[in-house]
Design an enzyme around this catalytic site. Structure first.
Site, PDB file in Angstrom:
ATOM      1  N   ARG A   1      28.311 -19.868 -12.639  1.00 20.39           N
ATOM      2  CA  ARG A   1      27.509 -20.606 -11.657  1.00 20.39           C
ATOM      3  C   ARG A   1      26.220 -19.843 -11.384  1.00 20.39           C
ATOM      4  NH1 ARG A   1      31.595 -21.688  -6.716  1.00 20.39           N
ATOM      5  NH2 ARG A   1      29.688 -21.201  -5.596  1.00 20.39           N
TER       6      ARG A   1
ATOM      7  N   ARG B   1      24.602 -14.962  -0.244  1.00 19.32           N
ATOM      8  CA  ARG B   1      25.723 -15.793   0.230  1.00 19.32           C
ATOM      9  C   ARG B   1      26.631 -14.998   1.156  1.00 19.32           C
ATOM     10  NH1 ARG B   1      28.223 -17.424  -5.125  1.00 19.32           N
ATOM     11  NH2 ARG B   1      29.814 -18.464  -3.905  1.00 19.32           N
TER      12      ARG B   1
ATOM     13  N   ARG C   1      33.008 -13.978 -12.301  1.00 17.96           N
ATOM     14  CA  ARG C   1      33.699 -15.266 -12.178  1.00 17.96           C
ATOM     15  C   ARG C   1      33.096 -16.319 -13.112  1.00 17.96           C
ATOM     16  NH1 ARG C   1      34.394 -18.260  -6.439  1.00 17.96           N
ATOM     17  NH2 ARG C   1      32.192 -18.755  -6.586  1.00 17.96           N
TER      18      ARG C   1
ATOM     19  N   LYS D   1      39.507 -18.140  -2.083  1.00 19.02           N
ATOM     20  CA  LYS D   1      39.870 -19.365  -1.341  1.00 19.02           C
ATOM     21  C   LYS D   1      40.169 -20.522  -2.312  1.00 19.02           C
ATOM     22  CE  LYS D   1      36.048 -19.729   1.098  1.00 19.02           C
ATOM     23  NZ  LYS D   1      35.279 -18.560   0.602  1.00 19.02           N
TER      24      LYS D   1
ATOM     25  N   ARG E   1      31.963 -24.287   7.851  1.00 15.74           N
ATOM     26  CA  ARG E   1      31.284 -23.008   7.667  1.00 15.74           C
ATOM     27  C   ARG E   1      30.402 -22.663   8.871  1.00 15.74           C
ATOM     28  NH1 ARG E   1      31.450 -23.039   1.671  1.00 15.74           N
ATOM     29  NH2 ARG E   1      30.399 -21.282   0.745  1.00 15.74           N
TER      30      ARG E   1
HETATM   31  P1  AMP Z   1      31.162 -22.534  -2.477  1.00 15.24           P
HETATM   32  O1  AMP Z   1      31.572 -23.109  -3.783  1.00 15.24           O
HETATM   33  O2  AMP Z   1      32.119 -22.830  -1.377  1.00 15.24           O
HETATM   34  O3  AMP Z   1      30.824 -21.070  -2.567  1.00 15.24           O
HETATM   35  O4  AMP Z   1      29.794 -23.284  -2.066  1.00 15.24           O
HETATM   36  C1  AMP Z   1      28.648 -23.209  -2.884  1.00 15.24           C
HETATM   37  C2  AMP Z   1      27.415 -23.582  -2.073  1.00 15.24           C
HETATM   38  O5  AMP Z   1      27.533 -24.934  -1.590  1.00 15.24           O
HETATM   39  C3  AMP Z   1      27.193 -22.756  -0.803  1.00 15.24           C
HETATM   40  O6  AMP Z   1      26.527 -21.529  -1.077  1.00 15.24           O
HETATM   41  C4  AMP Z   1      26.328 -23.715   0.019  1.00 15.24           C
HETATM   42  O7  AMP Z   1      25.003 -23.773  -0.467  1.00 15.24           O
HETATM   43  C5  AMP Z   1      26.984 -25.061  -0.290  1.00 15.24           C
HETATM   44  N1  AMP Z   1      28.090 -25.345   0.665  1.00 15.24           N
HETATM   45  C6  AMP Z   1      29.421 -25.426   0.380  1.00 15.24           C
HETATM   46  N2  AMP Z   1      30.128 -25.709   1.487  1.00 15.24           N
HETATM   47  C7  AMP Z   1      29.236 -25.807   2.505  1.00 15.24           C
HETATM   48  C8  AMP Z   1      29.347 -26.061   3.904  1.00 15.24           C
HETATM   49  N3  AMP Z   1      30.547 -26.265   4.468  1.00 15.24           N
HETATM   50  N4  AMP Z   1      28.212 -26.095   4.639  1.00 15.24           N
HETATM   51  C9  AMP Z   1      27.010 -25.905   4.069  1.00 15.24           C
HETATM   52  N5  AMP Z   1      26.829 -25.631   2.780  1.00 15.24           N
HETATM   53  C10 AMP Z   1      27.923 -25.582   1.974  1.00 15.24           C
END
Ligand code: AMP
Length: 216
Positions: A162, A173, A129, A15, A90
């Site tokens: 990360r 996740r 990654r 994404k 989400r």
């Molecule tokens: P991502 O980089 O999109 O994988 O997000 C990393 C982490 O940020 C996720 O595992 C959540 O802990 C938090 N996070 C990101 N976007 C959201 C969202 N829309 N709602 C809740 N938590 C989020």
């Protein structure tokens, strides 16, 4: 005219990579909720400290906190013509809040590319990654390596893994995605905005499919 695009798909399906490419091509702002949280964490803001407890476990940050952060981001000038949303919404509550926020800006979600991926491949991809420290550019040791080891191609900053890309958190996740985010697929399908895209193709092929989806 405003254009709002929501990219859906499991963690690691690409994404962020696609949102970045499309943002450059269309001039639409790229809003990544994960990047916003990580930026807050880097700057040790109250929001960042609060988010960290959830992020390190691979859990979602509470809806009210996340929605507030996105509301503020959508109000910035670079979103005047629209935005590509990556990682938000989400949950169904976030999707409802987004509809309300966009109505305030005279916009709506135009199209929802849903990038589909195989779970085993995603775990494999996420574990390889590496992310750039300065601007969050994404590379993959196996599939999309940087030109120089451990250095970002775009800004030469250090690449790091990360914490939540480590195998145990990755599995959590993906589970959280299946439990909470997958419901959004039927939400957007029901509204006729979902376009399914095979995320197991090359980056260029996925971009091509995304561009076709956006033209619809
Ligand atoms: P991502 O980089 O999109 O994988 O997000 C990393 C982490 O940020 C996720 O595992 C959540 O802990 C938090 N996070 C990101 N976007 C959201 C969202 N829309 N709602 C809740 N938590 C989020």
């Amino acid at each position: 005219m405003t254009t709002f695009i929501v990219i859906l798909g499991p963690p690691g399906v690409g994404k962020g990579t696609q949102a970045e490419i499309l943002s450059k091509r269309t001039g639409l702002a790229h809003i990544s909720s994960g990047d916003l949280f990580r930026e807050n964490l880097k700057n040790q803001t109250e929001l960042g400290k609060l988010a960290q407890t959830f992020m390190s476990r691979g859990e979602l940050v509470p809806d009210d906190v996340t929605i507030g952060m996105i509301r503020e981001r959508l109000g910035r000038p670079d979103c005047k013509i629209g935005a590509i949303l990556d990682g938000f919404p989400r949950t169904p509550a976030q999707a409802d809040a987004l509809e309300q926020m966009l109505a305030e800006f005279n916009g709506r979600v135009d199209v929802v590319p849903f990038i589909i991926g195989d779970e085993d491949v995603l775990v494999d991809r996420l574990s390889a990654r590496w992310t750039c420290r300065a601007n969050g550019h994404i590379f993959n040791r196996k599939f999309n390596p940087p030109k120089e080891t451990d250095k970002c191609d775009y800004d030469s900053s250090e690449l790091y893994q990360r914490d939540d890309d480590k195998p145990e958190t990755v599995k959590r996740r993906i589970q959280v995605y299946l439990d909470q985010t997958a419901q959004l697929i039927s939400y957007y399908r029901h509204h006729g905005r979902l376009v399914e895209i095979d995320g197991m193709q090359t980056i260029e092929q996925v971009t091509h499919a995304m561009v076709i989806a956006l033209k619809k």
